[in-house]
Design a protein around this motif. Structure first.
Motif, PDB file in Angstrom:
ATOM      1  N   GLU A 111       4.212   7.834   5.225  1.00  0.00           N
ATOM      2  CA  GLU A 111       2.423   8.542   5.327  1.00  0.00           C
ATOM      3  C   GLU A 111       1.817   6.924   5.064  1.00  0.00           C
ATOM      4  O   GLU A 111       1.193   7.243   5.983  1.00  0.00           O
ATOM      5  N   GLN A 112       2.447   6.473   4.585  1.00  0.00           N
ATOM      6  CA  GLN A 112       1.231   5.004   4.466  1.00  0.00           C
ATOM      7  C   GLN A 112       1.653   4.578   5.843  1.00  0.00           C
ATOM      8  O   GLN A 112       0.560   3.725   6.126  1.00  0.00           O
ATOM      9  N   TYR A 113       2.640   4.278   7.158  1.00  0.00           N
ATOM     10  CA  TYR A 113       3.258   3.222   7.498  1.00  0.00           C
ATOM     11  C   TYR A 113       3.001   4.349   8.341  1.00  0.00           C
ATOM     12  O   TYR A 113       2.868   4.030  10.125  1.00  0.00           O
ATOM     13  N   GLY A 114       2.348   4.905   8.977  1.00  0.00           N
ATOM     14  CA  GLY A 114       1.378   5.676   9.710  1.00  0.00           C
ATOM     15  C   GLY A 114       1.683   6.629  10.814  1.00  0.00           C
ATOM     16  O   GLY A 114       1.420   7.326  11.053  1.00  0.00           O
ATOM     17  N   ILE A 115       2.513   7.535   9.941  1.00  0.00           N
ATOM     18  CA  ILE A 115       3.749   9.065  10.269  1.00  0.00           C
ATOM     19  C   ILE A 115       2.708   9.469  10.848  1.00  0.00           C
ATOM     20  O   ILE A 115       1.537   9.865  10.008  1.00  0.00           O
ATOM     21  N   THR A 116       2.898  10.578  11.758  1.00  0.00           N
ATOM     22  CA  THR A 116       2.481  11.824  11.908  1.00  0.00           C
ATOM     23  C   THR A 116       1.918  12.597  10.876  1.00  0.00           C
ATOM     24  O   THR A 116       3.521  12.843  10.284  1.00  0.00           O
ATOM     25  N   PRO A 117       1.123  13.666  10.567  1.00  0.00           N
ATOM     26  CA  PRO A 117       1.720  14.994  10.067  1.00  0.00           C
ATOM     27  C   PRO A 117       3.259  15.414  10.629  1.00  0.00           C
ATOM     28  O   PRO A 117       3.919  15.629   9.134  1.00  0.00           O
TER      29      PRO A 117
END
Length: 210
Positions: A111-117
């Protein structure tokens, strides 16, 4: 069915009667690996385009290898020597690293590295409620819930491990890190042995580690 793995213990070295001397390889359904390949290709493209993976990491990456790591290590050591510095090297091999990945922390890092929900939800499903049985010859163990780790023998496992360990180079002080998956080489330099006796990664190099 895609969440059930058949584990084959592969002998590595030393005493054959010691279970720690075997590597657990997961035999997974073919269809699940096809889906993994699709997800892996998309996610690796995202990681590459956004320059997320540490440049210190040479494991499981295109155009990186043990050879590229050794070349960079040799160049760094020679540069220090040419400057009249002494090299100090710490070699770190994390035991059972792939098996001890904390799923909760891994999902936080994704999540921190920008993956989509929606992708994060998929990875959570991929990691949770998985089972494995161990096969030795024709004998199978009872199913066991997998509570941690990434599957050795899977396609996504190595990529997820790189994400889990990706921030390690940020916590080694002024030492220069070189990583090949879970194997790390930390190099410090100093003008004399006294400067090297207390490492820049925060522990005394003169005291052997357990």
């Amino acid at each position: 069915m895609w969440k059930k793995a058949r584990l084959i213990p592969i002998y590595k070295a030393e005493t054959r009667t010691e279970r720690n001397n075997y590597r657990p390889i997961s035999i997974l359904p073919i269809l699940s690996k096809l889906l993994e390949r699709h997800v892996a290709n998309s996610y690796v493209k995202f990681l590459t385009e956004n320059d997320i993976l540490s440049s210190c990491q040479h494991g499981f990456r295109a155009h990186h290898s043990c050879e590229s790591t050794l070349i960079l290590i040799c160049e760094h050591l020679l540069d220090n020597i040419e400057q009249g510095l002494i090299n100090g090297i710490a070699l770190i091999d994390l035991s059972k690293a792939f098996d001890l990945v904390d799923h909760r922390l891994l999902l936080q890092k994704l999540e921190q590295y920008g993956i989509t929900p929606i992708a994060l939800k998929w990875f959570k499903s991929y990691l949770n409620d998985c089972y494995q049985v161990v096969q030795i010859a024709s004998f199978l163990s009872n199913p066991a819930l997998i509570k941690s780790g990434v599957p050795q023998g899977s396609i996504l496992g190595p990529i997820l491990f790189l994400i889990f360990i990706n921030d390690l180079p940020s916590y080694v002080g002024s030492s220069k890190p070189f990583l090949i998956a879970d194997d790390s080489t930390l190099i410090s330099s100093g003008s004399d042995l006294h400067e090297l006796s207390v490492s820049k990664v925060g522990y005394d190099l003169s005291v052997p580690l357990d």
